[in-house]
Scaffold this motif. Structure first.
Motif, PDB file in Angstrom:
ATOM      1  N   PRO A  96      49.235  42.264  48.996  1.00  0.00           N
ATOM      2  CA  PRO A  96      48.519  43.526  48.799  1.00  0.00           C
ATOM      3  C   PRO A  96      47.105  43.519  49.363  1.00  0.00           C
ATOM      4  O   PRO A  96      46.529  42.465  49.624  1.00  0.00           O
ATOM      5  N   ARG A  97      46.575  44.717  49.517  1.00  0.00           N
ATOM      6  CA  ARG A  97      45.157  44.877  49.833  1.00  0.00           C
ATOM      7  C   ARG A  97      44.347  44.471  48.612  1.00  0.00           C
ATOM      8  O   ARG A  97      44.877  44.301  47.516  1.00  0.00           O
ATOM      9  N   LYS A  98      43.013  44.414  48.843  1.00  0.00           N
ATOM     10  CA  LYS A  98      42.078  44.013  47.797  1.00  0.00           C
ATOM     11  C   LYS A  98      42.262  44.838  46.511  1.00  0.00           C
ATOM     12  O   LYS A  98      42.227  44.301  45.402  1.00  0.00           O
ATOM     13  N   ALA A  99      42.471  46.134  46.662  1.00  0.00           N
ATOM     14  CA  ALA A  99      42.559  47.002  45.470  1.00  0.00           C
ATOM     15  C   ALA A  99      43.731  46.570  44.581  1.00  0.00           C
ATOM     16  O   ALA A  99      43.588  46.486  43.360  1.00  0.00           O
ATOM     17  N   GLY A 100      44.878  46.268  45.179  1.00  0.00           N
ATOM     18  CA  GLY A 100      46.035  45.834  44.397  1.00  0.00           C
ATOM     19  C   GLY A 100      45.869  44.422  43.878  1.00  0.00           C
ATOM     20  O   GLY A 100      46.320  44.088  42.771  1.00  0.00           O
ATOM     21  N   ALA A 101      45.203  43.575  44.670  1.00  0.00           N
ATOM     22  CA  ALA A 101      45.001  42.175  44.276  1.00  0.00           C
ATOM     23  C   ALA A 101      44.077  42.052  43.066  1.00  0.00           C
ATOM     24  O   ALA A 101      44.009  41.001  42.429  1.00  0.00           O
ATOM     25  N   GLN A 102      43.388  43.154  42.738  1.00  0.00           N
ATOM     26  CA  GLN A 102      42.541  43.150  41.543  1.00  0.00           C
ATOM     27  C   GLN A 102      43.344  42.901  40.270  1.00  0.00           C
ATOM     28  O   GLN A 102      42.802  42.496  39.259  1.00  0.00           O
ATOM     29  N   LEU A 103      44.645  43.160  40.316  1.00  0.00           N
ATOM     30  CA  LEU A 103      45.487  42.860  39.156  1.00  0.00           C
ATOM     31  C   LEU A 103      45.366  41.392  38.781  1.00  0.00           C
ATOM     32  O   LEU A 103      45.491  41.025  37.625  1.00  0.00           O
ATOM     33  N   GLU A 104      45.162  40.546  39.800  1.00  0.00           N
ATOM     34  CA  GLU A 104      44.928  39.120  39.532  1.00  0.00           C
ATOM     35  C   GLU A 104      43.446  38.770  39.572  1.00  0.00           C
ATOM     36  O   GLU A 104      42.989  37.920  38.820  1.00  0.00           O
ATOM     37  N   GLY A 105      42.710  39.443  40.439  1.00  0.00           N
ATOM     38  CA  GLY A 105      41.312  39.074  40.693  1.00  0.00           C
ATOM     39  C   GLY A 105      40.364  39.443  39.572  1.00  0.00           C
ATOM     40  O   GLY A 105      39.269  38.882  39.474  1.00  0.00           O
ATOM     41  N   SER A 106      40.777  40.390  38.725  1.00  0.00           N
ATOM     42  CA  SER A 106      39.920  40.768  37.591  1.00  0.00           C
ATOM     43  C   SER A 106      40.785  40.996  36.362  1.00  0.00           C
ATOM     44  O   SER A 106      41.583  41.930  36.318  1.00  0.00           O
TER      45      SER A 106
END
Ligand code: AMP
Ligand code: GLY
Length: 425
Positions: A96-106
């Motif tokens: 995923p792009r950064k926006a979707g990766a936020q599910l793991e990143g934050s």
């Protein structure tokens, strides 16, 4: 098609091993890769945090698809750069792009997302560095055990669970002040403790349709009987006997579909893997964490069970045609045992010469993690060195065959858990 796979662990060797079997593959490049990927693909010495360097490699090697293994490049926005159409028209990216990766990143983002979409998860509060007082107050009102999570990526070390309120208060203070986890900890999630058994589900999605991949159980603690510090994972088994049809059904309806619909409703495009870290409480699934990639060592038991052509699956995802794809899964059990360096998950010595099996028994696979080659000799190059995977019709036999394979690997300081899968038998 030429494919570039990003990463260097056992997960990436397993993905490379499967991609190498595809009839659609022309060339396979792995950046940076390890000794295992070196034997089946071309390793590229690339700093993947340098997005321009990745872009240049894509052009130079005429890459049509990029598969991103680990979370860091996803959370850091590599995919957003690559999907800039002016740079690489038509490129398919799995991840995923950064926006979707936020599910793991934050973790705070993930909790808020679950709250918004009514996805079952532990009750929580989220606080930032300006809210020390409120956070301590919230903690005092919680019941032990206390679960304290650093918001950002912390390599699996950002979750502290303690029965002791004094310790919890110190951990919280250390995180919010930035002393213990740097920027990753200056936002925290305080969470209700969920008492149950952990297991994981995986999906590949184009943001609309999805396919479930095999479920798995990971063994996270370093010592037998789930003792000692947390690791990246010491072994895994797929499928998981206690994840019955009813549990799967609940997880699909209450978690997996609402997550994919929730992403779409929030305007977050998502192409790639979703990893659902679940707690089974009573008979019900709760989300412990989301990851925006596959697990390691879960991939080393999931991939051997996928019978379909993986590159074809990824192409269908890229074309938005996942709903028409038929994914075939092997019904047998796959187990894996991770061989680790002395001292893991703490500091380890690298560069130990390795003896590897001369021939591989049928339906066994040795997936390299932290390994490298120097003048024809394979050397250890990290904490988790190789995953010994085996497929068989019964869990007992799959586990036995993983350990048989492990007994043929030798390096100084090698250790492993002796009880992988025993709780499932
Ligand atoms: P995470 O990084 O969020 O997966 O958390 C690491 C580990 O902490 C998980 O694998 C669980 O074993 C444990 N854990 C996390 N959250 C909870 C919770 N709310 N209740 C019980 N255990 C938890
Ligand atoms: N094995 C756990 C993970 O990959 O996050």
């Amino acid at each position: 098609m030429n494919v570039l796979l990003i990463g260097s662990g056992g997960r990436e060797h397993a993905l490379a091993w499967k991609l190498a079997q595809s009839s659609f593959l022309t060339g396979l490049f792995v950046a940076p890769g390890n000794a295992g990927t070196d034997s089946i693909a071309t390793n590229l010495k690339l700093d993947v945090s340098n997005h321009d360097a990745v872009s240049r490699a894509i052009k130079r090697h005429d890459i049509g698809m990029v598969v991103v293994g680990p979370e860091a490049p996803l959370v850091n926005g590599l995919v957003d750069e690559l999907l800039d159409d002016t740079k690489h028209p038509g490129l398919v990216v799995v991840g995923p792009r950064k926006a979707g990766a936020q599910l793991e990143g934050s973790k705070a983002f993930a909790k808020e997302f679950m709250r918004r979409h009514n996805i079952p998860t532990a009750a929580y509060g989220a606080f930032d560095a300006t809210q020390q007082e409120e956070a301590q107050e919230f903690l005092r009102n919680m019941q032990a055990p206390y679960v304290i999570k650093a918001d950002g990526l912390a390599g699996g070390k950002g979750v502290i669970i303690t029965e002791d309120l004094d310790e919890a208060q110190q951990v919280l203070e250390g995180m919010l002040s930035g002393a213990s986890f740097g920027d990753a900890g200056t936002q925290v999630v305080l969470e209700q403790y969920l008492d149950g058994i952990e297991c994981s589900m995986f999906a590949v999605t184009d943001g609309d349709a999805y396919h479930l991949l095999p479920s798995a159980k990971d063994y996270k603690r370093v010592g037998e009987g789930d003792t000692g510090p947390n690791t990246g994972g010491m072994g895994a088994v797929s499928p998981v006997p206690f994840m019955d049809a009813e549990f799967h059904e609940k997880a699909i309806n209450q978690i997996i579909i609402p997550t994919i619909k929730g992403l779409a409703a929030d305007g977050i495009p998502y192409q790639g893997f979703l990893f659902f870290g679940l707690m089974k409480v009573g008979g019900d699934p709760f989300v412990i964490e989301y990851n925006c990639r596959l697990g390691d060592p879960e991939t080393e038991v999931i991939i051997p069970r996928i019978q379909s052509d993986l590159l074809h699956l990824f192409e269908s995802m890229g074309a938005g045609l996942l709903s028409e794809y038929h994914l075939q899964i092997d019904s047998r059990t796959c187990s894996t045992v991770m061989l680790v360096s002395q001292g893991y998950p703490g500091k380890v010595e690298k560069g130990k010469a390795m003896t590897l099996p001369e021939s591989m028994p049928k339906d066994t696979m040795l997936f390299h993690g932290g390994t490298t080659v120097s003048r024809g000799q394979v050397l250890t190059d990290g904490g988790r060195v190789v995953a010994c995977s085996a497929l068989s019709t019964t869990p007992e036999d799959a586990i036995k065959r993983s350990y048989d394979l492990a007994s043929k690997v030798v390096f100084e300081g090698m250790s492993f858990r002796k009880d992988i899968g025993q709780d499932l038998l």
